[in-house]
Design a protein around this motif. Structure first.
Motif, short mmCIF file in Angstrom:
data_model
loop_
_atom_site.label_atom_id
_atom_site.label_comp_id
_atom_site.label_asym_id
_atom_site.label_seq_id
_atom_site.Cartn_x
_atom_site.Cartn_y
_atom_site.Cartn_z
N ASN A 48 0.69 -1.14 0.05
CA ASN A 48 -0.05 0.16 -0.01
C ASN A 48 1.05 1.23 0.01
O ASN A 48 1.29 1.76 1.09
CB ASN A 48 -0.88 0.07 1.56
N LEU A 49 1.41 1.79 -1.41
CA LEU A 49 2.21 2.51 -1.33
C LEU A 49 1.60 3.98 -0.98
O LEU A 49 2.38 4.74 -0.24
CB LEU A 49 2.90 2.72 -2.70
N LYS A 50 0.47 4.37 -1.05
CA LYS A 50 -0.28 5.42 -0.95
C LYS A 50 -0.09 5.81 0.65
O LYS A 50 0.17 6.72 1.28
CB LYS A 50 -1.43 5.49 -1.34
N ARG A 51 -0.65 4.62 1.30
CA ARG A 51 -0.63 4.81 2.81
C ARG A 51 0.99 4.95 3.38
O ARG A 51 1.18 5.79 4.37
CB ARG A 51 -1.09 3.35 3.39
N ASP A 52 1.85 4.27 2.87
CA ASP A 52 3.30 4.43 3.30
C ASP A 52 3.61 5.80 3.07
O ASP A 52 4.41 6.35 3.87
CB ASP A 52 4.35 3.35 2.68
N LEU A 53 3.32 6.24 1.89
CA LEU A 53 3.87 7.71 1.67
C LEU A 53 3.25 8.68 2.47
O LEU A 53 3.88 9.83 2.86
CB LEU A 53 3.46 8.21 0.11
N ILE A 54 1.90 8.39 3.05
CA ILE A 54 1.03 9.36 3.94
C ILE A 54 1.86 9.27 5.37
O ILE A 54 1.99 10.18 5.93
CB ILE A 54 -0.14 8.92 4.12
N THR A 55 2.32 8.19 5.58
CA THR A 55 2.91 7.89 6.99
C THR A 55 4.25 8.46 7.06
O THR A 55 4.62 9.08 7.98
CB THR A 55 3.07 6.56 7.36
N TYR A 56 5.04 8.57 5.90
CA TYR A 56 6.11 9.22 5.83
C TYR A 56 6.09 10.65 5.81
O TYR A 56 6.92 11.18 6.34
CB TYR A 56 6.98 8.82 4.43
N VAL A 57 4.99 11.05 5.12
CA VAL A 57 4.99 12.54 5.35
C VAL A 57 4.58 13.04 6.71
O VAL A 57 5.19 13.93 7.55
CB VAL A 57 3.80 13.12 4.54
N LEU A 58 3.82 12.01 7.55
CA LEU A 58 3.36 12.31 8.88
C LEU A 58 4.83 12.35 9.80
O LEU A 58 4.83 13.13 10.79
CB LEU A 58 2.43 11.23 9.54
N LEU A 59 5.87 11.14 9.45
CA LEU A 59 6.88 11.38 10.17
C LEU A 59 7.60 12.57 10.15
O LEU A 59 8.15 13.34 11.14
CB LEU A 59 7.91 10.17 9.77
N ALA A 60 7.70 13.07 8.61
CA ALA A 60 8.41 14.67 8.86
C ALA A 60 7.82 15.58 9.48
O ALA A 60 8.26 16.51 10.00
CB ALA A 60 8.69 14.71 7.29
N ALA A 61 6.27 15.51 9.42
CA ALA A 61 5.49 16.63 9.93
C ALA A 61 5.76 16.39 11.61
O ALA A 61 6.09 17.53 12.14
CB ALA A 61 3.95 16.28 9.69
N GLN A 62 5.92 15.21 12.04
CA GLN A 62 6.25 15.08 13.47
C GLN A 62 7.42 15.71 13.79
O GLN A 62 7.59 16.43 14.84
CB GLN A 62 6.09 13.61 13.85
N SER A 63 8.29 15.60 13.02
CA SER A 63 9.72 16.08 13.10
C SER A 63 9.78 17.59 13.26
O SER A 63 10.60 18.12 13.94
CB SER A 63 10.69 15.49 12.36
N ILE A 64 9.21 18.22 12.06
CA ILE A 64 9.02 19.63 12.26
C ILE A 64 8.24 20.08 13.35
O ILE A 64 8.79 21.10 13.80
CB ILE A 64 8.30 19.95 10.79
#
Length: 185
Positions: free
Chosen positions: A140-156
Motif C-alpha cells: 500500500n504505497l499510498k498509505r506508506d507515503l502518507i505515513t512518511y509525510v506524517l513522520l516528517a511533520a512530527q519532526s517539524i
C-alpha cells in the motif's frame, strides 16, 4: 531468503508481507521515538548534549529508509544485479554531499541530519522503483507515503516550542500512523 526463495510474482505474498510488517514496525517505532524524543533526551543526554534531541527525529527517519532500502536491495542480490544497488548508493551519497553543502551553512547540524534523511529517502525511491522490474510487490504505497509525510511533520512540529498543544499534535499524528497500520499488525 531473498536469494533462496525468490519469486518474481511473489505469489504467496511472502516478500510483500515481510516488507509491509517491517515497514509498519519501523514507522511506528520511529513515530514513537519522535513523540518521546525530548523526555528520552532529558534522561539519556548530558546537559551539554541535550540539544542533540533536534537531530534524533531526522536521523531516525534516515534509519527507516536505510532499513527499507536494505530490504529491497536483497532483491537485486537475488537476481544478481548489483548495478542498481551501486547506482542508488552513489546517487544517495552524491545527493547527501550536495544537500549538506547547501543546508549545513544555513541550518548547522540540523541541516546535515535533514539532508541525511532526504538522501536515504532518495535511495529508497530509486531501489523501490527499480525493484518493480524484478518483483511484483503488492504494498500500500499510498498509505506508506502518507505515513512518511506524517513522520516528517512530527519532526517539524517537534522543533516548534515545547508545550501541551505540541504534544497533542504529536500524539495525534502518532495515533494516525498506528491506525493506518493497525490492520497489518
Amino acid at each position: 531468503s531473498a536469494v533462496k526463495d525468490f519469486d518474481p510474482e511473489d505469489k504467496n505474498g511472502f516478500f510483500a508481507n515481510t516488507y509491509t510488517m517491517y515497514n509498519a514496525i519501523l514507522v511506528i517505532l520511529c513515530s514513537g521515538l519522535v513523540l518521546f524524543n525530548i523526555p528520552i533526551a532529558k534522561i539519556l543526554f548530558a546537559k551539554d548534549f541535550f540539544v542533540a534531541w533536534k537531530y534524533v527525529p531526522w536521523l531516525t527517519i534516515a534509519i527507516v529508509f536505510g532499513s527499507l532500502s536494505g530490504y529491497i536491495g536483497g532483491f537485486f542480490s537475488a537476481v544478481k544485479n548489483s548495478k542498481i544497488f551501486a547506482q542508488s548508493t552513489v546517487v544517495g551519497a552524491v545527493s547527501n554531499v550536495v544537500l549538506n553543502l547547501v543546508m549545513t551553512p544555513f541550518m548547522g547540524a540540523l541541516g546535515a541530519a535533514i539532508a541525511t534523511a532526504v538522501c536515504y529517502f532518495v535511495v529508497w525511491v530509486i531501489r523501490y522503483w527499480n525493484s518493480k522490474k524484478f518483483i511484483k510487490l503488492k504494498i500500500n504505497l499510498k498509505r506508506d507515503l502518507i505515513t512518511y509525510v506524517l513522520l516528517a511533520a512530527q519532526s517539524i512540529v517537534l522543533l516548534l516550542e515545547d508545550g501541551i498543544v505540541l504534544y497533542g499534535v504529536e500524539i495525534g499524528m502518532f495515533l494516525v500512523i498506528v491506525i493506518l497500520y493497525a490492520g497489518d499488525l
